[in-house]
Scaffold this motif. Structure first.
Motif, PDB file in Angstrom:
ATOM      1  N   PRO A 216       9.458  31.597  -1.306  1.00  6.96           N
ATOM      2  CA  PRO A 216      10.652  32.164  -1.948  1.00  6.96           C
ATOM      3  C   PRO A 216      11.842  31.218  -1.812  1.00  6.96           C
ATOM      4  O   PRO A 216      11.965  30.488  -0.818  1.00  6.96           O
ATOM      5  CB  PRO A 216      10.885  33.464  -1.174  1.00  6.96           C
ATOM      6  N   ALA A 217      12.719  31.235  -2.785  1.00  5.21           N
ATOM      7  CA  ALA A 217      13.861  30.313  -2.795  1.00  5.21           C
ATOM      8  C   ALA A 217      14.807  30.553  -1.627  1.00  5.21           C
ATOM      9  O   ALA A 217      15.530  29.640  -1.210  1.00  5.21           O
ATOM     10  CB  ALA A 217      14.617  30.451  -4.114  1.00  5.21           C
ATOM     11  N   ASN A 218      14.809  31.769  -1.088  1.00  2.00           N
ATOM     12  CA  ASN A 218      15.732  32.082   0.014  1.00  2.00           C
ATOM     13  C   ASN A 218      15.091  31.922   1.391  1.00  2.00           C
ATOM     14  O   ASN A 218      15.623  32.395   2.391  1.00  2.00           O
ATOM     15  CB  ASN A 218      16.283  33.503  -0.137  1.00  2.00           C
ATOM     16  N   LEU A 219      13.950  31.239   1.444  1.00  2.76           N
ATOM     17  CA  LEU A 219      13.273  30.942   2.712  1.00  2.76           C
ATOM     18  C   LEU A 219      13.109  29.434   2.837  1.00  2.76           C
ATOM     19  O   LEU A 219      12.434  28.804   2.016  1.00  2.76           O
ATOM     20  CB  LEU A 219      11.910  31.628   2.767  1.00  2.76           C
ATOM     21  N   LYS A 220      13.741  28.844   3.848  1.00  4.26           N
ATOM     22  CA  LYS A 220      13.724  27.391   4.027  1.00  4.26           C
ATOM     23  C   LYS A 220      13.172  27.018   5.395  1.00  4.26           C
ATOM     24  O   LYS A 220      13.443  27.693   6.386  1.00  4.26           O
ATOM     25  CB  LYS A 220      15.144  26.808   3.897  1.00  4.26           C
TER      26      LYS A 220
END
Length: 278
Positions: free
Chosen positions: A148-152
């Motif tokens: 997901p884009a909000n998990l780095k």
């Protein structure tokens, strides 16, 4: 075969029951500690290992575990403090109308993101930081290409260099591996950190920290810093954080000379002082 059953059981059996299964199945402590040292470096040298962490084989296994929990719904998410409960509580109480950023410190092989509710996952940003070797293995694994884009995932140096603001830092049973904890939290306060969660880590009631060796699965032996509970609270106060929750639990672990009652597993939640202008 035993490891496979253990992995399946951990996902199917409620946490309290699984802990009882672990104790009865092993008949002994899961981890064993030995030695008393004056510094983290002295303990590291005594370990006979180049790294104070698990070896590369364990890192590869950690990557598999990380993918496993991120790729499937965990039946017991938010069921205990190591599985999203504390983060979910803080987010719902303190950030009901604002998107918060979570720093999962050392979460490379136990990501809290996997255990948060889908609602919370969607409305928060999560940054997982860990050692460079482990983060590189995750990035090289094609299974993680559609995160997901909000998990780095970042390594420690990347995070320190990045211009990022965070709201909550979560240390999940990791602070015993950090020799300069207060300095690290002081740096995090400069990035806006309002809440510090220290979950299920080893502490002592002594007036000073204790350094020991943790013997994991052979041949892994690595240093631990058992922080003084009193010192931690005092030092957190000095850098602008108040203790708002703590919880202690008993353990079944053994040290070769320190009595079991002289160390314990402790959870803390600290909140940045309202009058703090740092």
């Amino acid at each position: 075969m035993h490891k496979f059953f253990k992995k399946v059981a951990s996902n199917l059996i409620p946490p309290g029951v699984f802990k009882l299964y672990q104790f009865l199945a092993s008949g002994k402590s899961r981890y064993t500690y030995k030695g008393i040292f004056n510094t983290f470096e002295e303990a590291k040298n005594a370990s006979g290992q180049d790294s104070p962490y698990l070896n590369k084989d364990f890192d590869k296994a950690a990557v598999d575990e990380t993918y496993s929990v991120l790729s499937k719904l965990n039946l017991y998410g938010r069921s205990d403090q190591r599985k999203g409960l504390l983060l979910e509580m803080i987010l719902k109480l303190r950030y009901p109308h604002r998107k918060a950023t979570i720093l999962d410190y050392g979460g490379g092989n136990y990501p809290q993101y996997a255990y948060l509710s889908r609602e919370i996952q969607d409305i928060t940003n999560t940054i997982i930081i860990d050692r460079k070797d482990l983060i590189q293995l995750i990035r090289q694994d094609s299974r993680f290409s559609k995160l997901p884009a909000n998990l780095k995932f970042l390594d420690l140096n990347e995070f320190e260099a990045a211009k990022l603001n965070i709201d909550i830092v979560y240390f999940g049973s990791t602070v015993q591996y950090i020799s300069d904890l207060i300095s690290n939290i002081g740096s995090l306060s400069q990035k806006g950190c309002q809440y510090v969660i220290i979950c299920d880590s080893t502490f002592t009631e002594k007036d000073h920290d204790i350094y020991v060796l943790q013997q994991n699965e052979p041949p892994s032996v690595f240093p631990n810093k058992w922080h003084s509970r009193k010192d931690l609270i005092q030092n957190m106060n000095k850098i602008g954080y108040d203790l708002i929750l703590e919880n202690r639990r008993r353990h079944n672990y053994k040290h070769d000379s320190i009595r079991p009652e002289d160390f314990f597993y402790q959870t803390f939640i600290f909140e940045r002082c309202k009058t703090d202008n740092v």
